[in-house]
Every structure is written in structure tokens, then in C-alpha cells.
Design an enzyme around this catalytic site. Structure first.
Site, PDB file in Angstrom:
ATOM      1  N   ARG A 239      42.569 -27.616  92.954  1.00  0.00           N
ATOM      2  CA  ARG A 239      43.259 -27.313  94.181  1.00  0.00           C
ATOM      3  C   ARG A 239      42.390 -27.779  95.500  1.00  0.00           C
ATOM      4  NH1 ARG A 239      42.715 -23.493  98.019  1.00  0.00           N
ATOM      5  NH2 ARG A 239      41.356 -21.854  96.550  1.00  0.00           N
TER       6      ARG A 239
ATOM      7  N   ARG B  47      29.587 -26.006 104.393  1.00  0.00           N
ATOM      8  CA  ARG B  47      29.230 -27.342 104.177  1.00  0.00           C
ATOM      9  C   ARG B  47      30.194 -28.150 105.134  1.00  0.00           C
ATOM     10  NH1 ARG B  47      31.144 -27.722  98.706  1.00  0.00           N
ATOM     11  NH2 ARG B  47      31.918 -25.614  98.636  1.00  0.00           N
TER      12      ARG B  47
ATOM     13  N   HIS C  74      37.181 -19.370  90.505  1.00  0.00           N
ATOM     14  CA  HIS C  74      37.827 -19.020  91.912  1.00  0.00           C
ATOM     15  C   HIS C  74      39.258 -19.079  91.854  1.00  0.00           C
ATOM     16  CE1 HIS C  74      37.769 -19.236  96.157  1.00  0.00           C
ATOM     17  NE2 HIS C  74      38.368 -20.204  96.337  1.00  0.00           N
ATOM     18  N   HIS C  75      39.982 -20.255  91.169  1.00  0.00           N
ATOM     19  CA  HIS C  75      41.277 -20.271  91.520  1.00  0.00           C
ATOM     20  C   HIS C  75      42.182 -20.972  90.098  1.00  0.00           C
ATOM     21  CE1 HIS C  75      44.774 -20.814  94.283  1.00  0.00           C
ATOM     22  NE2 HIS C  75      45.218 -21.769  93.355  1.00  0.00           N
TER      23      HIS C  75
ATOM     24  N   ARG D 118      35.786 -29.663  94.339  1.00  0.00           N
ATOM     25  CA  ARG D 118      35.225 -28.591  93.813  1.00  0.00           C
ATOM     26  C   ARG D 118      35.043 -28.941  92.535  1.00  0.00           C
ATOM     27  NH1 ARG D 118      38.772 -23.917  96.521  1.00  0.00           N
ATOM     28  NH2 ARG D 118      37.825 -24.095  98.559  1.00  0.00           N
TER      29      ARG D 118
ATOM     30  N   HIS E  14      34.496 -22.398  92.070  1.00  0.00           N
ATOM     31  CA  HIS E  14      34.124 -22.935  93.473  1.00  0.00           C
ATOM     32  C   HIS E  14      32.521 -23.148  93.451  1.00  0.00           C
ATOM     33  CE1 HIS E  14      32.986 -22.285  97.707  1.00  0.00           C
ATOM     34  NE2 HIS E  14      34.379 -22.263  97.664  1.00  0.00           N
TER      35      HIS E  14
ATOM     36  N   GLU F  68      33.188 -22.868 101.911  1.00  0.00           N
ATOM     37  CA  GLU F  68      32.920 -24.358 101.878  1.00  0.00           C
ATOM     38  C   GLU F  68      33.157 -24.873 103.691  1.00  0.00           C
ATOM     39  OE1 GLU F  68      35.695 -25.853  99.207  1.00  0.00           O
ATOM     40  OE2 GLU F  68      36.307 -27.565 100.331  1.00  0.00           O
TER      41      GLU F  68
HETATM   42  P1  FAD Z   1      47.005 -12.386  96.273  1.00  0.00           P
HETATM   43  O1  FAD Z   1      46.655 -12.268  97.578  1.00  0.00           O
HETATM   44  O2  FAD Z   1      45.792 -12.312  95.024  1.00  0.00           O
HETATM   45  O3  FAD Z   1      47.828 -11.312  96.047  1.00  0.00           O
HETATM   46  C1  FAD Z   1      48.450 -11.010  94.976  1.00  0.00           C
HETATM   47  C2  FAD Z   1      48.656  -9.163  94.723  1.00  0.00           C
HETATM   48  O4  FAD Z   1      49.343  -8.988  93.694  1.00  0.00           O
HETATM   49  C3  FAD Z   1      47.258  -8.672  94.751  1.00  0.00           C
HETATM   50  O5  FAD Z   1      46.929  -7.570  95.687  1.00  0.00           O
HETATM   51  C4  FAD Z   1      47.530  -7.954  93.155  1.00  0.00           C
HETATM   52  O6  FAD Z   1      46.848  -6.613  93.139  1.00  0.00           O
HETATM   53  C5  FAD Z   1      48.755  -7.786  93.139  1.00  0.00           C
HETATM   54  N1  FAD Z   1      49.298  -7.674  91.795  1.00  0.00           N
HETATM   55  C6  FAD Z   1      48.935  -8.390  90.488  1.00  0.00           C
HETATM   56  N2  FAD Z   1      49.720  -7.864  89.669  1.00  0.00           N
HETATM   57  C7  FAD Z   1      50.507  -7.074  89.831  1.00  0.00           C
HETATM   58  C8  FAD Z   1      51.687  -6.187  89.434  1.00  0.00           C
HETATM   59  N3  FAD Z   1      51.675  -6.269  88.193  1.00  0.00           N
HETATM   60  N4  FAD Z   1      52.249  -5.317  90.172  1.00  0.00           N
HETATM   61  C9  FAD Z   1      51.961  -4.881  91.264  1.00  0.00           C
HETATM   62  N5  FAD Z   1      50.838  -5.895  92.071  1.00  0.00           N
HETATM   63  C10 FAD Z   1      50.298  -6.732  91.359  1.00  0.00           C
HETATM   64  N6  FAD Z   1      42.407 -20.273  99.920  1.00  0.00           N
HETATM   65  C11 FAD Z   1      42.500 -21.127 101.082  1.00  0.00           C
HETATM   66  O7  FAD Z   1      43.320 -22.023 101.094  1.00  0.00           O
HETATM   67  N7  FAD Z   1      41.725 -21.214 102.113  1.00  0.00           N
HETATM   68  C12 FAD Z   1      40.451 -20.383 101.828  1.00  0.00           C
HETATM   69  O8  FAD Z   1      39.735 -20.116 102.910  1.00  0.00           O
HETATM   70  C13 FAD Z   1      40.308 -19.522 100.847  1.00  0.00           C
HETATM   71  N8  FAD Z   1      39.307 -18.843 100.669  1.00  0.00           N
HETATM   72  C14 FAD Z   1      39.142 -17.745  99.443  1.00  0.00           C
HETATM   73  C15 FAD Z   1      38.048 -17.045  99.407  1.00  0.00           C
HETATM   74  C16 FAD Z   1      37.910 -16.283  98.320  1.00  0.00           C
HETATM   75  C17 FAD Z   1      36.938 -15.563  98.082  1.00  0.00           C
HETATM   76  C18 FAD Z   1      38.943 -16.364  97.385  1.00  0.00           C
HETATM   77  C19 FAD Z   1      38.949 -15.239  96.099  1.00  0.00           C
HETATM   78  C20 FAD Z   1      40.265 -17.189  97.459  1.00  0.00           C
HETATM   79  C21 FAD Z   1      40.108 -17.868  98.415  1.00  0.00           C
HETATM   80  N9  FAD Z   1      41.136 -18.892  98.658  1.00  0.00           N
HETATM   81  C22 FAD Z   1      41.442 -19.385  99.896  1.00  0.00           C
HETATM   82  C23 FAD Z   1      42.536 -18.833  97.806  1.00  0.00           C
HETATM   83  C24 FAD Z   1      43.524 -18.048  98.349  1.00  0.00           C
HETATM   84  O9  FAD Z   1      42.894 -16.934  99.007  1.00  0.00           O
HETATM   85  C25 FAD Z   1      44.606 -17.359  97.049  1.00  0.00           C
HETATM   86  O10 FAD Z   1      44.598 -18.316  96.048  1.00  0.00           O
HETATM   87  C26 FAD Z   1      45.651 -16.948  97.864  1.00  0.00           C
HETATM   88  O11 FAD Z   1      45.311 -15.817  98.881  1.00  0.00           O
HETATM   89  C27 FAD Z   1      46.624 -16.156  96.964  1.00  0.00           C
HETATM   90  O12 FAD Z   1      47.570 -15.352  97.448  1.00  0.00           O
HETATM   91  P2  FAD Z   1      48.689 -14.698  96.804  1.00  0.00           P
HETATM   92  O13 FAD Z   1      49.149 -13.914  97.603  1.00  0.00           O
HETATM   93  O14 FAD Z   1      49.321 -15.593  95.836  1.00  0.00           O
HETATM   94  O15 FAD Z   1      47.855 -13.691  95.617  1.00  0.00           O
HETATM   95  O1  MEZ Z   2      40.579 -22.737  99.658  1.00  0.00           O
HETATM   96  C1  MEZ Z   2      39.507 -22.007  99.418  1.00  0.00           C
HETATM   97  O2  MEZ Z   2      39.495 -21.524  98.401  1.00  0.00           O
HETATM   98  C2  MEZ Z   2      38.340 -22.063 100.337  1.00  0.00           C
HETATM   99  C3  MEZ Z   2      38.556 -22.940 101.578  1.00  0.00           C
HETATM  100  C4  MEZ Z   2      37.323 -21.346 100.114  1.00  0.00           C
HETATM  101  C5  MEZ Z   2      36.237 -21.430 100.810  1.00  0.00           C
HETATM  102  O3  MEZ Z   2      35.367 -21.915 100.507  1.00  0.00           O
HETATM  103  O4  MEZ Z   2      36.214 -20.924 102.105  1.00  0.00           O
END
Ligand code: FAD
Ligand code: MEZ
Length: 567
Positions: A540, A377, A500-501, A398, A361, A374
């Protein structure tokens, strides 16, 4: 006393535990209730705190945060916030935040023993991970009428989802229509493919875009506010949805999904790490092996398992294995983003795709330890280097923006904006609160504070404002320039790229079924969210992950429930 247990020793074990044997569940339900009964609830504790400090008891974390997330009994207490921030809180019996990645197969003998002992309990569907994908899957599986156990290894729920900031991409939505934004699902597909350098799985991209407005409606029906719509890098139109006023999307969406899962009586267990997915001899899923942080290893028998464990950006060793350029980089992620789920799924036969694609990121604050959205911006901020000059189209993808920042002197840059941008996005108040925003009464005042040539910064802003007026960025062809940067005070934050991703992961089909190494589906295994690969290709687009987790999380939950009923 060395720790809280020693300190409370005179009161006896039963002042914290139900019996002398210690905790009876991994949520530490009884133990946390004892903390609250003596010290009050989190809001009550926050109320009694010194004003003017960043309160450790008020946060963006979701759900009911347990006291024991930070205050430990028999070991040193650690501040969970220190995984990202450094507020310097003084904790009673406090230790230093440290995390070492422990492989999922570290304790094989004890694991085999628990498996040999047979299942401790039975359910229909197990969901691994309490981020947006896992919670969306839980809600849709419960709505389909099956029993669900949701397992989360961290002491707090929400994964990376609770940190998401800028928005959730969706096309042809009601909020877009209200704002007069013309968009097409087809355009979202084209943008996503182009951003992903056309290596995305087009069938998955179609599912993403074609279901995106439904997913906004679904979240809205659960109580979400997705009415503010802004622009993210690589998008042709404004399609990134977030709460009115521009608050962070993730904490809101995760809280809404958490509340919906809780309202549907989902059995949610924290401090519960899944270390193995179990299968019968034909390769059909039969359940999971859980490592309860307090209750030890045990087996849950289940018909279907949804892997929703997120990515691995916080595991720099693993990141560097796929992209050596990112070795030693900071990460924007929560501490649990280490890739355990990927290991668990691949050890049970899942095929992987695109693991080599890891995204940085462009705007992480090295001072604050947090990502700067983002959306800053998108709402008008520009990037300038130490000479006070722009050097890139700020809303490009990105990969390009990160590379451009790294090419500047000091390998960082400044995000510069005015008060009108600040007023357009309430998320900025969080950065002000964290004291990572420099402020100047005039452009010159800001430049002086940053040690930047003032005349150059003034010239840069004047020429950018000219481009806004003419509607054409003569320098970098930035397509969307929503406002002039002319309203004092002026602000700047230092920013540099951070991991970041992780785009790659488990291979899935359009029903979120996991594909095996033999090219056939692994019967009973589903996956959704950042643990999967194929949706985002090589890069992404901002806003597409929240869309991904809600849409594919819903699909995975519904399909797993259907499979469990049929088997
Ligand atoms: P997560 O939300 O990461 O959840 C996975 C969970 O699984 C975690 O709690 C983890 O602890 C748990 N886990 C892992 N392994 C195990 C295991 N073995 N046993 C039990 N539990 C486990 N995306 C956008 O589209 N828009 C945005 O604005 C945006 N902003 C972002 C800002 C930040 C700071 C970050 C870090 C990411 C951002 N993203 C954004 C990306 C997006 O947030 C993530 O890609 C998305 O939330 C991932 O969701 P998920 O449910 O797949 O995983
Ligand atoms: O998709 C993202 O990771 C995102 C929009 C992050 C951010 O800059 O807010």
C-alpha cells in the site's frame, strides 16, 4: 482493597450500578456517569494534574473517553495507553497491560445457546468496527434513512484510524488547486498500481482514485480541515491531505466522523465484539451474534451487515503465518487489530484475497513505541545509518525503505532533520512531547549525542543540501527534496521497521459487496477498509488507506442501506 469495587464497597453496589445485577449496557453509561459525578469530567481531572507530565487524561483518543476504559471495577485497572506507550503511570489498583487473542468461536456452547434464544432486537444495518470505514458507513447509512447499530469491541472507538498521521491521498482536489498542485486521477491510479506491484484489482483502484476528491469534499462538508497537502512515498505529486499546519490526519478525520455519526443518532456500542455473522439456509445474512463484555452474548437481527473491522498487524502470530520474516516484529497498530473480523466474515462464507502481503512501516520508534510519520521524510528529513551516511531514497515505497534500514548495522537508522522541517509539520511536536527526539545545537553536537562520526554527518548534510540546490539527487535519485537541512537546531530519531498494514482481506466488488467462496456475492454482507483486500495489491502507498476507508466506507454504508430497504 484489591480493586475499585472493593474500595467503594462501603457505598453499596448502587453507588456504581443501577441495580445489584450490575451493568445494564456495554458502554457502562450509568457507571461512567457515577465516576464523573464524584471525580469530575476528563478535562476537569486533567486540570488538577501535576504540570510537566504526559497527562493520562488528555490524549489523541477520539470521542468521549470513558473512565472505565482504564479504571476497572472488579478487576485490576490497566492504562489503555500502555498498549503502545510506556509512560509508567501509577494507577490506583493498577495491573499490567496484557492482551491474549481469544478466537471468535472460543465459547461455542454459550454462543449456540444465545442464538437459540432468538434475537434480542432488530435493526436495518449492523456495522462492525468504529474506525474510519465503520464510521463513514454509519454516516452514509443514516443519511440514507435506515436504522444502524455500530458495534466496537474495544472500550475506545477509532481503531487504527485515530492513529493515522501523514495524510489522505486524493487527486484533483480543491486544496491541491489552491496550492497550484497539478494532479490527475489517472496518475493516482498509475502510482497506486505501480506501488502495489500491479496485482491490485484495477476496478477497485479506479473507484479509490475517481472518488477521492469527492471524499475530501464530503469530509470538508462534515467539518474537516484537509487543507495541508504533502508528499508520501511512491506518489508522483503532493496529494496527501491533512489538517492545516500538518497535524495528524487520523485523529481529526475519526473525530469528525464520530461527531457526524453521533449527530445522526447512531446507536454506537463499545465493548461489543461481533463473534458471528448469522445467515439463513440460503446463505443470506440475517444478523450478528454479539459478545457484550458486560451483558454477555445476544443476537441482533439485521438485513445487512457491514464488516469494517480493520487489519491484523497487531496479531504477530497471524502475521508470521503469512510472512515468516516478520515474526517477533513490533507493530504500529492499536491493540484491536487482531483479525477477528476476517474470521467472522470467512466463517460466514467470505472469500479472501492477497492475505500473504503484509507491510512493514520503515520508521517506527523503538524507544517511544510509536510510528514516526512518513510526512517527516516527505517534508524533508533524510535517513542516515550509524556511520552518518545516507543509504536509500527516503521517499521510495515502504517495502524498499524497510529492507534498506534492516540491511544497516543495528537494523535501525536515524531520521535526521532541521528546525525548518520541524516548523513545517506540527505532528513533530508530539514526538518532542514524547521525548524521543534528540536535539543538537549544531550538526556536530547532534552527531556527538548519537555517537556518530560528526565529520561524516556534516559531509552527508552538505552534499544533500547541494542536491536540493541543484534539484538532482546524485546519490539515490530522490525526486522530491522540499528544503535544505540547514536551520539549527538539528534533530534525530532512531527508527526501525515495524508491522504496519495488512494489504489482504475479504474480497469485495466495486459496490463493497462481499464475494463468497463460490464466486457469488454473499447476500447482505458488505465490507470496507483494511479488512478488505484488492485495493492496495502487494504494497500500500502511504496515504491511500484513509482514502480507501472514507470512499469504500461511504459506498458500503449507502449500498447496505439500499439493500436493507429493498429486502
Ligand atoms: P480501523 O480504524 O482499525 O477500525 C476497525 C475497528 O474494528 C477497530 O476499532 C477494531 O477494534 C474493531 N473491531 C475489530 N474486530 C471487531 C469485532 N469482531 N467486533 C467489533 N469490533 C471489531 N493510512 C493513511 O492512509 N494515512 C496515514 O497517515 C496513516 N497513518 C497511519 C498511522 C498508524 C500509526 C497506523 C497504525 C496506520 C496508519 N494508516 C494510515 C493506516 C490506516 O490508519 C488504517 O489502514 C485505516 O485507518 C483502517 O481503517 P479501518 O476503519 O478499516 O479499520
Ligand atoms: O499511509 C500511511 O500508513 C501513512 C501515511 C503513515 C505515515 O507514515 O504517516
Amino acid at each position: 482493597a484489591e480493586n475499585l469495587a472493593d474500595f467503594h464497597a462501603d457505598n453499596g453496589c448502587d453507588s456504581c450500578h443501577q441495580s445489584e445485577k450490575g451493568p445494564t449496557n456495554d458502554n457502562l453509561t450509568h457507571e461512567n456517569a457515577q465516576c464523573v459525578s464524584c471525580h469530575g469530567t476528563l478535562p476537569e481531572v486533567a486540570e488538577g494534574e501535576r504540570k510537566g507530565i504526559v497527562s493520562p487524561h488528555k490524549s489523541h483518543l477520539i470521542g468521549e473517553v470513558s473512565c472505565t476504559s482504564c479504571h476497572k471495577g472488579h478487576e485490576k485497572s490497566v492504562t489503555y495507553c500502555d498498549a503502545c506507550h510506556s509512560f509508567g503511570y501509577e494507577m490506583p489498583f493498577g495491573g499490567k497491560w496484557e492482551r491474549k487473542f481469544v478466537p471468535v468461536d472460543a465459547d461455542k456452547a454459550a454462543q449456540d445457546k444465545a442464538i437459540a434464544a432468538g434475537p434480542r432486537e432488530t435493526t436495518d444495518v449492523v456495522i462492525i468496527g468504529s474506525g474510519g470505514a465503520g464510521l463513514a458507513a454509519a454516516v452514509s447509512a443514516r443519511d440514507a434513512g435506515v436504522k444502524v447499530v455500530l458495534l466496537e469491541k474495544e472500550p475506545v472507538p477509532g481503531g487504527n484510524t485515530k492513529l493515522a498521521a501523514g495524510g489522505m491521498n486524493a487527486a484533483e482536489t480543491k486544496p491541491q488547486a489552491k496550492l497550484g498542485i497539478q494532479d490527475k486521477k489517472e496518475t493516482m491510479i498509475e502510482d497506486t498500481m505501480k506501488g502495489g506491484r500491479n496485482i491490485n484489482n484495477p476496478e477497485l483502484v479506479k473507484v479509490l482514485a475517481n472518488n477521492s476528491s469527492d471524499s475530501i469534499d464530503w469530509l470538508t462538508s462534515l467539518g474537516a480541515d484537509m487543507n495541508d497537502v504533502g508528499r508520501m512515498g511512491g506518489a508522483s505529486v503532493n496529494r496527501s491531505h491533512r489538517p492545516t499546519g500538518g497535524a495528524g490526519v487520523g485523529a481529526h478525520v475519526a473525530q469528525v466522523l464520530w461527531d457526524a455519526a453521533v449527530a445522526r443518532d447512531t446507536d454506537i456500542r463499545l465493548n461489543s465484539r461481533v463473534v458471528r455473522i448469522l445467515e439463513d439456509q440460503s446463505g443470506k445474512v440475517t444478523g450478528v451474534l454479539v459478545q457484550g463484555a458486560y451483558t454477555g452474548y445476544y443476537v441482533i437481527k439485521a438485513d445487512a451487515v457491514v464488516v469494517a473491522t480493520g487489519g491484523f498487524a497487531k496479531n504477530n502470530e497471524r502475521v508470521a503465518k503469512y510472512d515468516a520474516k516478520l515474526k517477533g516484529f513490533k507493530a504500529t497498530n492499536h491493540p484491536g487489530a487482531t483479525g477477528d473480523g476476517l474470521d467472522v466474515a470467512t466463517q460466514a462464507g467470505a472469500q479472501t484475497v492477497d492475505l500473504e502481503y503484509v507491510q512493514a512501516h520503515p520508521t517506527y520508534s523503538p524507544v517511544g513505541g510509536v510510528m514516526i510519520t512518513e510526512a517527516v521524510r516527505g517534508n524533508g528529513a533524510i535517513l542516515v545509518n550509524r556511520e552518518g551516511k545516507r543509504f536509500v531514497n527516503e521517499i521510495t515505497t515502504r517495502d524498499k525503505a524497510s529492507a534498506a534500514i534492516l540491511a544497516q548495522k543495528g537494523e535501525s537508522a536515524y531520521l535526521v532533520f532541521d528546525d525548518s522541517v520541524r516548523k513545517s509539520l506540527s505532528k513533530i511536536e508530539g514526538y518532542v512531547h514524547l521525548k524521543i527526539v534528540n536535539e543538537g545545537k549544531t550538526v556536530k553536537d547532534l552527531a556527538d549525542k548519537l555517537g556518530m562520526p560528526a565529520a561524516e554527518l556534516e559531509k552527508t548534510l552538505a552534499s544533500y543540501n547541494g542536491f536540493v540546490k541543484s534539484g538532482k539527487d546524485e546519490q539515490f535519485e530522490r525526486a522530491d527534496m522540499p528544503r535544505e537541512l540547514a536551520t539549527a537546531p538539528f534533530y534525530a530519531m532512531e527508527v526501525a521497521p515495524a508491522v504496519h498494514h495488512t494489504m489482504g482481506g475479504v474480497k469485495i466488488d466495486t459496490k463493497a459487496e462481499v464475494m463468497g467462496k463460490d464466486g457469488k456475492q454473499v447476500k447482505g454482507m458488505y465490507a470496507a477498509g483494511e479488512v478488505t483486500g484488492g485495493v492496495h495489491g502487494a504494497n500500500r502507498l502511504g496515504g491511500n488507506a484513509i482514502s480507501d476507508i472514507v470512499t469504500f466506507g461511504r459506498i458500503a454504508g449507502a449500498e447496505a442501506a439500499k439493500y436493507a430497504k429493498d429486502n
